[in-house]
Write a protein that holds these residues in place. Structure first.
Motif, PDB file in Angstrom:
ATOM      1  N   GLU A 119     -45.334  21.099  -3.255  1.00  0.00           N
ATOM      2  CA  GLU A 119     -45.358  20.275  -4.528  1.00  0.00           C
ATOM      3  C   GLU A 119     -45.959  21.060  -5.635  1.00  0.00           C
ATOM      4  O   GLU A 119     -45.808  20.763  -6.662  1.00  0.00           O
ATOM      5  N   SER A 120     -46.477  22.310  -5.580  1.00  0.00           N
ATOM      6  CA  SER A 120     -47.373  22.777  -6.877  1.00  0.00           C
ATOM      7  C   SER A 120     -47.597  24.145  -6.662  1.00  0.00           C
ATOM      8  O   SER A 120     -47.498  24.836  -5.548  1.00  0.00           O
ATOM      9  N   ARG A 121     -47.772  24.832  -7.708  1.00  0.00           N
ATOM     10  CA  ARG A 121     -48.064  26.191  -7.649  1.00  0.00           C
ATOM     11  C   ARG A 121     -49.215  26.464  -8.701  1.00  0.00           C
ATOM     12  O   ARG A 121     -49.165  25.929  -9.976  1.00  0.00           O
ATOM     13  N   THR A 122     -50.304  27.366  -8.414  1.00  0.00           N
ATOM     14  CA  THR A 122     -51.309  27.594  -9.306  1.00  0.00           C
ATOM     15  C   THR A 122     -51.415  28.964  -9.407  1.00  0.00           C
ATOM     16  O   THR A 122     -51.765  29.866  -8.494  1.00  0.00           O
ATOM     17  N   LEU A 123     -51.047  29.845 -10.536  1.00  0.00           N
ATOM     18  CA  LEU A 123     -51.079  31.106 -10.896  1.00  0.00           C
ATOM     19  C   LEU A 123     -52.446  31.617 -11.573  1.00  0.00           C
ATOM     20  O   LEU A 123     -52.321  30.983 -12.676  1.00  0.00           O
ATOM     21  N   ALA A 124     -52.942  32.811 -11.211  1.00  0.00           N
ATOM     22  CA  ALA A 124     -53.837  33.208 -11.929  1.00  0.00           C
ATOM     23  C   ALA A 124     -53.645  34.743 -11.923  1.00  0.00           C
ATOM     24  O   ALA A 124     -53.223  35.330 -11.067  1.00  0.00           O
ATOM     25  N   SER A 125     -54.098  35.328 -13.436  1.00  0.00           N
ATOM     26  CA  SER A 125     -54.157  36.794 -13.283  1.00  0.00           C
ATOM     27  C   SER A 125     -55.580  37.252 -13.567  1.00  0.00           C
ATOM     28  O   SER A 125     -56.502  36.376 -13.988  1.00  0.00           O
ATOM     29  N   GLY A 126     -55.653  38.514 -13.643  1.00  0.00           N
ATOM     30  CA  GLY A 126     -57.210  38.872 -13.761  1.00  0.00           C
ATOM     31  C   GLY A 126     -57.573  40.502 -13.702  1.00  0.00           C
ATOM     32  O   GLY A 126     -56.438  41.180 -13.454  1.00  0.00           O
ATOM     33  N   ILE A 127     -58.511  40.867 -13.556  1.00  0.00           N
ATOM     34  CA  ILE A 127     -59.013  42.248 -13.468  1.00  0.00           C
ATOM     35  C   ILE A 127     -60.389  42.384 -13.113  1.00  0.00           C
ATOM     36  O   ILE A 127     -61.156  41.492 -13.376  1.00  0.00           O
ATOM     37  N   THR A 128     -60.565  43.344 -12.162  1.00  0.00           N
ATOM     38  CA  THR A 128     -61.800  43.652 -11.481  1.00  0.00           C
ATOM     39  C   THR A 128     -62.455  45.144 -12.122  1.00  0.00           C
ATOM     40  O   THR A 128     -61.524  46.109 -12.292  1.00  0.00           O
ATOM     41  N   GLY A 129     -63.733  45.016 -12.059  1.00  0.00           N
ATOM     42  CA  GLY A 129     -64.485  46.133 -12.594  1.00  0.00           C
ATOM     43  C   GLY A 129     -64.175  46.759 -13.817  1.00  0.00           C
ATOM     44  O   GLY A 129     -64.065  47.993 -14.187  1.00  0.00           O
ATOM     45  N   PHE A 130     -63.620  45.832 -14.967  1.00  0.00           N
ATOM     46  CA  PHE A 130     -63.285  46.575 -16.169  1.00  0.00           C
ATOM     47  C   PHE A 130     -64.631  46.570 -17.029  1.00  0.00           C
ATOM     48  O   PHE A 130     -65.326  45.835 -17.124  1.00  0.00           O
ATOM     49  N   THR A 131     -64.912  48.037 -17.120  1.00  0.00           N
ATOM     50  CA  THR A 131     -66.231  48.597 -17.734  1.00  0.00           C
ATOM     51  C   THR A 131     -66.152  48.728 -19.081  1.00  0.00           C
ATOM     52  O   THR A 131     -65.268  49.540 -19.742  1.00  0.00           O
ATOM     53  N   PHE A 132     -67.194  48.361 -19.911  1.00  0.00           N
ATOM     54  CA  PHE A 132     -67.317  48.503 -21.091  1.00  0.00           C
ATOM     55  C   PHE A 132     -68.825  48.508 -21.564  1.00  0.00           C
ATOM     56  O   PHE A 132     -69.472  47.991 -21.051  1.00  0.00           O
ATOM     57  N   LEU A 133     -69.068  49.337 -22.681  1.00  0.00           N
ATOM     58  CA  LEU A 133     -70.418  49.319 -23.322  1.00  0.00           C
ATOM     59  C   LEU A 133     -70.489  49.709 -24.781  1.00  0.00           C
ATOM     60  O   LEU A 133     -69.432  49.939 -25.317  1.00  0.00           O
ATOM     61  N   LYS A 134     -71.299  49.194 -25.299  1.00  0.00           N
ATOM     62  CA  LYS A 134     -71.744  49.513 -26.779  1.00  0.00           C
ATOM     63  C   LYS A 134     -73.329  50.142 -26.849  1.00  0.00           C
ATOM     64  O   LYS A 134     -74.026  49.689 -26.048  1.00  0.00           O
ATOM     65  N   THR A 135     -73.371  50.977 -27.837  1.00  0.00           N
ATOM     66  CA  THR A 135     -74.692  51.552 -27.698  1.00  0.00           C
ATOM     67  C   THR A 135     -75.737  51.064 -28.778  1.00  0.00           C
ATOM     68  O   THR A 135     -76.752  51.435 -28.929  1.00  0.00           O
ATOM     69  N   THR A 136     -75.094  49.908 -29.597  1.00  0.00           N
ATOM     70  CA  THR A 136     -76.257  49.159 -30.438  1.00  0.00           C
ATOM     71  C   THR A 136     -75.716  47.728 -30.684  1.00  0.00           C
ATOM     72  O   THR A 136     -74.748  47.624 -29.942  1.00  0.00           O
ATOM     73  N   GLU A 137     -76.205  47.194 -31.583  1.00  0.00           N
ATOM     74  CA  GLU A 137     -75.804  45.801 -31.902  1.00  0.00           C
ATOM     75  C   GLU A 137     -75.889  44.886 -30.573  1.00  0.00           C
ATOM     76  O   GLU A 137     -75.197  43.886 -30.221  1.00  0.00           O
ATOM     77  N   SER A 138     -76.999  44.927 -29.765  1.00  0.00           N
ATOM     78  CA  SER A 138     -77.165  43.970 -28.705  1.00  0.00           C
ATOM     79  C   SER A 138     -78.703  43.970 -28.448  1.00  0.00           C
ATOM     80  O   SER A 138     -79.613  44.919 -28.852  1.00  0.00           O
TER      81      SER A 138
END
Length: 279
Positions: free
Chosen positions: A135-154
């Protein structure tokens, strides 16, 4: 019995160097092992530690040399460490150093590399998730462990204080996370690959260019930007553990902390999650 050979030192000395002498920051994160050889036989055969440089001292030396040479290339930096031991301790005959780098690349914002926001090289593991019936389908996409940083402005201020609170407020801290994110499709884009990239680009632009009063607010704004960028998704869920980079106290060595040298830690970490929809 003969002691044939010996060496000792300190492993997994994790240090993040942030060169902040201009608006364009440079980051170098290293995992350092320093092993010493020389006139240490008596510590093994006689229990005489008088010549042994404590492994905690080895760690401290790596840390304060990181502060003194925050902008040095890795090859230069390990040479500085070796020279320190060989020049200062005549009973040290050899120094073996292994330093492995965690590489960070600048986030691109509107086609230009950002001054103080970075993503981890070789970053994240994309995934697709489908729940299907007749009757139906639910599709999801995504990403795991996507790592980022910033050294200031936080920063992190004006939070609840009581007898359990020991964390000090700050208006300027290093912000890093390894994000797990997924988004549910309500329509079919012209290209899933391009739409997925647009979702991440929109979130990273917000992360890089917006002051963060806390992970919670930044996650929400990133989710809003993703929904605005790709109309074919109905909602987005984000989970952002705090990857803590703790300021190293170098005051015992006559050096002040000025946002340049940190210890990366993995646990325990703050875990912040939310889902943003079109509601």
């Amino acid at each position: 019995m003969a002691l044939i050979r010996n060496s000792y030192g300190k492993g997994r000395v994790r240090v993040m160097r942030v060169a902040r002498d201009s608006a364009c920051h440079e980051v170098r994160e290293l995992n350092v092992q320093v092993m010493l050889s020389g006139a240490f036989d008596a510590a093994y055969t006689e229990g005489d530690n008088s010549s042994v440089i404590a492994t905690d001292s080895v760690k401290n030396i790596v840390n304060f040399l990181a502060r003194d040479h925050v902008g040095a290339e890795n090859e230069v930096f390990v040479g500085i460490i070796a020279s320190h031991f060989l020049d200062r301790y005549p009973h040290v005959a050899g120094v073996d150093i292994l330093a492995s780098e965690t590489k960070w690349s600048r986030i691109g914002v509107d086609g230009a590399p950002h001054d103080h926001a970075f993503t981890l090289d070789g970053n994240g593991r994309p995934f697709v998730k489908l729940a299907a019936t007749r009757e139906s389908r639910t599709l999801a996409s995504g990403i795991t462990g996507f790592t980022f940083l910033k050294t200031t402005e936080s920063g992190w201020e004006n939070y609840w204080f009581d007898e359990a609170t020991t964390l000090k407020p700050t208006a300027d801290r290093l912000f890093a996370t390894a994000m797990d994110a997924s988004w549910v499709w309500s329509g079919v884009p012209a290209s899933y690959e391009k739409a997925n990239a647009a979702i991440l680009d929109a979130g990273l632009k917000v992360f890089a260019t917006t002051y963060s009063p806390g992970v919670q607010n930044t996650m929400y704004l990133m989710g809003e930007a993703a929904l605005a960028a790709v109309p074919e998704i109905a909602e987005i869920s984000l989970a952002c553990p705090n990857k803590h980079y703790l300021p190293i106290d170098l005051s015992p060595f006559g050096r002040a902390f000025d946002g340049q040298v940190f210890t990366p830690t993995d646990e325990p970490h703050g875990q912040i999650e939310c889902t943003i929809g079109r509601g």
